[in-house]
Design a protein around this motif. Structure first.
Motif, PDB file in Angstrom:
ATOM      1  N   MET A 166      -2.054  11.631 -18.881  1.00  0.00           N
ATOM      2  CA  MET A 166      -2.161  10.182 -18.726  1.00  0.00           C
ATOM      3  C   MET A 166      -3.212   9.785 -17.703  1.00  0.00           C
ATOM      4  N   ARG A 167      -3.267  10.505 -16.591  1.00  0.00           N
ATOM      5  CA  ARG A 167      -4.287  10.194 -15.580  1.00  0.00           C
ATOM      6  C   ARG A 167      -5.693  10.402 -16.131  1.00  0.00           C
ATOM      7  N   TYR A 168      -5.867  11.486 -16.902  1.00  0.00           N
ATOM      8  CA  TYR A 168      -7.191  11.767 -17.451  1.00  0.00           C
ATOM      9  C   TYR A 168      -7.571  10.735 -18.510  1.00  0.00           C
ATOM     10  N   LEU A 169      -6.599  10.250 -19.265  1.00  0.00           N
ATOM     11  CA  LEU A 169      -6.862   9.182 -20.224  1.00  0.00           C
ATOM     12  C   LEU A 169      -7.275   7.904 -19.503  1.00  0.00           C
ATOM     13  N   PHE A 170      -6.655   7.654 -18.346  1.00  0.00           N
ATOM     14  CA  PHE A 170      -6.988   6.488 -17.537  1.00  0.00           C
ATOM     15  C   PHE A 170      -8.443   6.585 -17.059  1.00  0.00           C
ATOM     16  N   VAL A 171      -8.844   7.783 -16.617  1.00  0.00           N
ATOM     17  CA  VAL A 171     -10.218   8.001 -16.144  1.00  0.00           C
ATOM     18  C   VAL A 171     -11.212   7.794 -17.277  1.00  0.00           C
ATOM     19  N   VAL A 172     -10.911   8.346 -18.453  1.00  0.00           N
ATOM     20  CA  VAL A 172     -11.798   8.196 -19.608  1.00  0.00           C
ATOM     21  C   VAL A 172     -11.903   6.720 -20.003  1.00  0.00           C
ATOM     22  N   ALA A 173     -10.789   6.001 -19.957  1.00  0.00           N
ATOM     23  CA  ALA A 173     -10.800   4.576 -20.300  1.00  0.00           C
ATOM     24  C   ALA A 173     -11.676   3.782 -19.329  1.00  0.00           C
ATOM     25  N   SER A 174     -11.721   4.238 -18.059  1.00  0.00           N
ATOM     26  CA  SER A 174     -12.515   3.528 -17.047  1.00  0.00           C
ATOM     27  C   SER A 174     -14.014   3.652 -17.292  1.00  0.00           C
ATOM     28  N   TRP A 175     -14.427   4.613 -18.122  1.00  0.00           N
ATOM     29  CA  TRP A 175     -15.853   4.729 -18.447  1.00  0.00           C
ATOM     30  C   TRP A 175     -16.311   3.543 -19.292  1.00  0.00           C
ATOM     31  N   HIS A 176     -15.409   3.023 -20.095  1.00  0.00           N
ATOM     32  CA  HIS A 176     -15.742   1.859 -20.928  1.00  0.00           C
ATOM     33  C   HIS A 176     -15.307   0.561 -20.239  1.00  0.00           C
ATOM     34  N   PHE A 177     -14.057   0.551 -19.764  1.00  0.00           N
ATOM     35  CA  PHE A 177     -13.551  -0.624 -19.041  1.00  0.00           C
ATOM     36  C   PHE A 177     -13.755  -0.361 -17.543  1.00  0.00           C
ATOM     37  N   THR A 178     -14.922  -0.690 -17.062  1.00  0.00           N
ATOM     38  CA  THR A 178     -15.307  -0.308 -15.694  1.00  0.00           C
ATOM     39  C   THR A 178     -14.414  -0.929 -14.628  1.00  0.00           C
ATOM     40  N   ILE A 231       1.623  -1.024 -13.946  1.00  0.00           N
ATOM     41  CA  ILE A 231       1.488  -1.950 -12.823  1.00  0.00           C
ATOM     42  C   ILE A 231       0.056  -1.944 -12.292  1.00  0.00           C
ATOM     43  N   ASP A 232      -0.501  -0.759 -12.103  1.00  0.00           N
ATOM     44  CA  ASP A 232      -1.859  -0.653 -11.562  1.00  0.00           C
ATOM     45  C   ASP A 232      -2.892  -1.228 -12.526  1.00  0.00           C
ATOM     46  N   THR A 233      -2.702  -0.967 -13.815  1.00  0.00           N
ATOM     47  CA  THR A 233      -3.654  -1.481 -14.803  1.00  0.00           C
ATOM     48  C   THR A 233      -3.624  -3.005 -14.853  1.00  0.00           C
ATOM     49  N   TRP A 234      -2.429  -3.579 -14.813  1.00  0.00           N
ATOM     50  CA  TRP A 234      -2.301  -5.039 -14.822  1.00  0.00           C
ATOM     51  C   TRP A 234      -2.917  -5.650 -13.574  1.00  0.00           C
ATOM     52  N   TRP A 235      -2.703  -5.018 -12.420  1.00  0.00           N
ATOM     53  CA  TRP A 235      -3.281  -5.522 -11.165  1.00  0.00           C
ATOM     54  C   TRP A 235      -4.808  -5.470 -11.212  1.00  0.00           C
ATOM     55  N   LEU A 236      -5.357  -4.367 -11.719  1.00  0.00           N
ATOM     56  CA  LEU A 236      -6.814  -4.235 -11.821  1.00  0.00           C
ATOM     57  C   LEU A 236      -7.384  -5.268 -12.795  1.00  0.00           C
TER      58      LEU A 236
END
Length: 242
Positions: A166-178, A231-236
């Motif tokens: 899940m953490r690695y998926l979050f990192v990969v997602a951040s490449w597109h959703f900066t 929670i973290d994704t919603w806050w960001l």
């Protein structure tokens, strides 16, 4: 200007070499501990996976650390890396299943040292962004390895891997959703969830735990992690809109 650039390059090279020498000492420690724990390093494949994991971690250190000596806090984290490498190596050929308690003790020791390196960093005032990242990446890797072990031992299904990736998926997602890569606020919740993930997986892996209970423990780890990331994704996302 050329002289300044040359001196800077020379200093960077010497710092890299110093770091590389400490990493080399860590590889010798891996060799020593692996020899003392022969039931975790039965085959050449176990050794290869352990050293491959340690080499990957060492590459991470060389890329992101340029401060020369690692310092005592990062050295403790490097000791954790050696233990995590042994945990990884024992997964090959299901060797860990024949020495499950020793494997769990090794993983638990790596988890317990998680608090020691932070304590030393605070005591010596050597806290760094790299140290925190190094610590976090090792936690993520250990969790992923425990998930793989749980699948091999209990055959719970590939859904358990969601805990580890899940953490690695979050990192990969951040490449597109900066906006996902923006700094997060400090949170005790994340630390509690991280500790519970590892604890739940370790408990699920013990031979004393029935398969049903192991499934529930793993599912609770997945739910708590999804809640924390949510929670973290919603806050960001809210910070992005502001």
């Amino acid at each position: 200007m050329v002289r300044i650039t040359t001196l800077a390059s020379s200093h960077l090279l010497s710092s890299r070499l110093y770091s590389a020498s400490e990493l080399a000492v860590g590889s010798l420690l891996l060799l020593g501990l692996g020899s003392l724990l022969p039931t975790l390093t039965v085959t050449a494949l176990n050794w290869g996976l352990a050293f491959g994991t340690y080499a990957f971690i060492s590459l991470f250190v060389l890329i992101f650390w340029s401060g020369g000596a690692l310092g005592w806090a990062n050295r403790i984290t490097l000791l954790r890396a050696v233990l995590v490498a042994l945990v990884a190596g024992a997964l090959a050929d299901n060797v860990f299943t024949h020495s499950i308690w020793l494997w769990l003790v090794t993983a638990t020791t790596a988890l317990m040292l998680d608090g020691v390196d932070g304590w030393i960093a605070r005591k010596t005032q050597s806290y760094s962004t790299f140290g925190a990242r190094f610590d976090m990446e090792l936690d993520a890797l250990l969790i992923l390895l425990l998930c793989v072990g749980l699948i091999q031992l209990e055959s719970l299904g590939l859904w358990v891997l969601l805990i580890g990736v899940m953490r690695y998926l979050f990192v990969v997602a951040s490449w597109h959703f900066t906006w996902l890569s923006a700094p997060l606020f400090a949170s005790i919740r994340r630390k509690v969830v991280c500790v519970w993930q590892v604890s739940a997986l370790l408990l699920a892996l013990t031979p004393l735990t029935p398969t049903l209970v192991a499934s529930l423990l793993a599912f609770s780890a997945l739910l708590s992690l999804a809640y924390s990331f949510g929670i973290d994704t919603w806050w960001l996302y809210q910070q992005r809109r502001r």
